[in-house]
Design a protein around this motif. Structure first.
Motif, PDB file in Angstrom:
ATOM      1  N   LYS A 147      16.981 -14.321  -4.964  1.00  0.00           N
ATOM      2  CA  LYS A 147      16.283 -15.491  -5.509  1.00  0.00           C
ATOM      3  C   LYS A 147      16.740 -15.682  -6.958  1.00  0.00           C
ATOM      4  N   TRP A 148      17.818 -16.433  -7.143  1.00  0.00           N
ATOM      5  CA  TRP A 148      18.455 -16.573  -8.449  1.00  0.00           C
ATOM      6  C   TRP A 148      17.574 -17.266  -9.468  1.00  0.00           C
ATOM      7  N   TYR A 149      16.669 -18.130  -9.034  1.00  0.00           N
ATOM      8  CA  TYR A 149      15.821 -18.832  -9.984  1.00  0.00           C
ATOM      9  C   TYR A 149      14.931 -17.863 -10.772  1.00  0.00           C
ATOM     10  N   ARG A 150      14.615 -16.711 -10.176  1.00  0.00           N
ATOM     11  CA  ARG A 150      13.819 -15.709 -10.901  1.00  0.00           C
ATOM     12  C   ARG A 150      14.608 -15.121 -12.063  1.00  0.00           C
ATOM     13  N   PHE A 151      15.882 -14.864 -11.828  1.00  0.00           N
ATOM     14  CA  PHE A 151      16.724 -14.367 -12.915  1.00  0.00           C
ATOM     15  C   PHE A 151      16.903 -15.433 -13.988  1.00  0.00           C
ATOM     16  N   GLU A 152      17.024 -16.671 -13.553  1.00  0.00           N
ATOM     17  CA  GLU A 152      17.203 -17.764 -14.508  1.00  0.00           C
ATOM     18  C   GLU A 152      15.994 -17.877 -15.433  1.00  0.00           C
ATOM     19  N   LYS A 153      14.796 -17.643 -14.896  1.00  0.00           N
ATOM     20  CA  LYS A 153      13.596 -17.673 -15.734  1.00  0.00           C
ATOM     21  C   LYS A 153      13.624 -16.552 -16.771  1.00  0.00           C
ATOM     22  N   LEU A 154      14.139 -15.384 -16.368  1.00  0.00           N
ATOM     23  CA  LEU A 154      14.162 -14.233 -17.266  1.00  0.00           C
ATOM     24  C   LEU A 154      15.214 -14.347 -18.366  1.00  0.00           C
ATOM     25  N   ILE A 155      16.387 -14.879 -18.026  1.00  0.00           N
ATOM     26  CA  ILE A 155      17.495 -14.868 -18.991  1.00  0.00           C
ATOM     27  C   ILE A 155      17.850 -16.249 -19.531  1.00  0.00           C
ATOM     28  N   GLY A 156      17.168 -17.271 -19.068  1.00  0.00           N
ATOM     29  CA  GLY A 156      17.513 -18.634 -19.465  1.00  0.00           C
ATOM     30  C   GLY A 156      17.383 -18.908 -20.949  1.00  0.00           C
ATOM     31  N   HIS A 157      16.530 -18.180 -21.632  1.00  0.00           N
ATOM     32  CA  HIS A 157      16.305 -18.412 -23.053  1.00  0.00           C
ATOM     33  C   HIS A 157      17.356 -17.755 -23.944  1.00  0.00           C
ATOM     34  N   LEU A 158      18.290 -16.997 -23.388  1.00  0.00           N
ATOM     35  CA  LEU A 158      19.257 -16.253 -24.187  1.00  0.00           C
ATOM     36  C   LEU A 158      20.324 -17.130 -24.834  1.00  0.00           C
ATOM     37  N   ARG A 159      20.496 -18.333 -24.359  1.00  0.00           N
ATOM     38  CA  ARG A 159      21.505 -19.223 -24.926  1.00  0.00           C
ATOM     39  C   ARG A 159      20.811 -20.376 -25.635  1.00  0.00           C
ATOM     40  N   ASP A 160      21.271 -20.647 -26.841  1.00  0.00           N
ATOM     41  CA  ASP A 160      20.706 -21.742 -27.621  1.00  0.00           C
ATOM     42  C   ASP A 160      21.455 -23.019 -27.263  1.00  0.00           C
ATOM     43  N   GLU A 161      20.787 -23.921 -26.570  1.00  0.00           N
ATOM     44  CA  GLU A 161      21.420 -25.165 -26.122  1.00  0.00           C
ATOM     45  C   GLU A 161      21.666 -26.132 -27.281  1.00  0.00           C
ATOM     46  N   GLY A 162      20.956 -25.956 -28.384  1.00  0.00           N
ATOM     47  CA  GLY A 162      21.088 -26.883 -29.499  1.00  0.00           C
ATOM     48  C   GLY A 162      22.168 -26.504 -30.494  1.00  0.00           C
ATOM     49  N   SER A 163      22.967 -25.513 -30.189  1.00  0.00           N
ATOM     50  CA  SER A 163      23.995 -25.082 -31.135  1.00  0.00           C
ATOM     51  C   SER A 163      25.166 -26.059 -31.143  1.00  0.00           C
ATOM     52  N   PRO A 164      25.876 -26.148 -32.271  1.00  0.00           N
ATOM     53  CA  PRO A 164      27.007 -27.077 -32.348  1.00  0.00           C
ATOM     54  C   PRO A 164      28.192 -26.579 -31.516  1.00  0.00           C
ATOM     55  N   GLY A 165      29.097 -27.465 -31.236  1.00  0.00           N
ATOM     56  CA  GLY A 165      30.299 -27.107 -30.485  1.00  0.00           C
ATOM     57  C   GLY A 165      30.189 -27.481 -29.021  1.00  0.00           C
ATOM     58  N   ARG A 166      31.240 -27.146 -28.303  1.00  0.00           N
ATOM     59  CA  ARG A 166      31.268 -27.446 -26.872  1.00  0.00           C
ATOM     60  C   ARG A 166      30.226 -26.640 -26.145  1.00  0.00           C
ATOM     61  N   PRO A 167      29.582 -27.216 -25.148  1.00  0.00           N
ATOM     62  CA  PRO A 167      28.607 -26.436 -24.380  1.00  0.00           C
ATOM     63  C   PRO A 167      29.308 -25.359 -23.571  1.00  0.00           C
ATOM     64  N   GLY A 168      28.687 -24.214 -23.467  1.00  0.00           N
ATOM     65  CA  GLY A 168      29.256 -23.102 -22.717  1.00  0.00           C
ATOM     66  C   GLY A 168      28.790 -23.115 -21.274  1.00  0.00           C
ATOM     67  N   TYR A 169      29.174 -22.080 -20.562  1.00  0.00           N
ATOM     68  CA  TYR A 169      28.728 -21.927 -19.180  1.00  0.00           C
ATOM     69  C   TYR A 169      27.225 -21.655 -19.163  1.00  0.00           C
ATOM     70  N   PRO A 170      26.542 -22.054 -18.110  1.00  0.00           N
ATOM     71  CA  PRO A 170      25.127 -21.709 -17.988  1.00  0.00           C
ATOM     72  C   PRO A 170      24.957 -20.190 -17.938  1.00  0.00           C
ATOM     73  N   VAL A 171      23.848 -19.699 -18.473  1.00  0.00           N
ATOM     74  CA  VAL A 171      23.603 -18.264 -18.558  1.00  0.00           C
ATOM     75  C   VAL A 171      23.603 -17.620 -17.176  1.00  0.00           C
ATOM     76  N   LEU A 172      23.059 -18.288 -16.190  1.00  0.00           N
ATOM     77  CA  LEU A 172      23.001 -17.718 -14.844  1.00  0.00           C
ATOM     78  C   LEU A 172      24.404 -17.534 -14.259  1.00  0.00           C
ATOM     79  N   VAL A 173      25.303 -18.432 -14.543  1.00  0.00           N
ATOM     80  CA  VAL A 173      26.686 -18.305 -14.062  1.00  0.00           C
ATOM     81  C   VAL A 173      27.339 -17.064 -14.673  1.00  0.00           C
ATOM     82  N   LEU A 174      27.137 -16.867 -15.954  1.00  0.00           N
ATOM     83  CA  LEU A 174      27.700 -15.688 -16.619  1.00  0.00           C
ATOM     84  C   LEU A 174      27.081 -14.401 -16.078  1.00  0.00           C
TER      85      LEU A 174
END
Length: 83
Positions: free
Chosen positions: A34-61
């Motif tokens: 159930k990947w959505y459970r992991f996404e809830k746990l680790i989704g906050h690790l990446r700052d979406e508001g940072s400058p530059g090109r957007p990176g890969y989603p945290v769940l993909v990494l």
């Protein structure tokens, strides 16, 4: 490289035969976890508001690192496998 979510296949994906790159073991794993459970746990690790090109989603990494550990791949081998 960022992945755009348009719902439309890319030019290369449109040229590939149906089922190319399919892996039964990975499909089974995707059905068991159930990947959505992991996404809830680790989704906050990446700052979406940072400058530059957007990176890969945290769940993909996370999934890439998980596969790397399951298959015992080096970083170079993981990069080749994902390519």
């Amino acid at each position: 490289m960022a992945v755009k979510r348009t719902g439309q296949p890319s030019f290369v994906e449109a040229l590939m035969p149906k089922g190319a790159g399919a892996n039964a073991a990975l499909d089974r794993l995707a059905g068991l976890v159930k990947w959505y459970r992991f996404e809830k746990l680790i989704g906050h690790l990446r700052d979406e508001g940072s400058p530059g090109r957007p990176g890969y989603p945290v769940l993909v990494l996370f999934r890439a690192v998980l596969l790397q550990s399951l298959y015992g791949l080096s970083e170079r081998e993981l990069e080749e496998a994902l390519g």
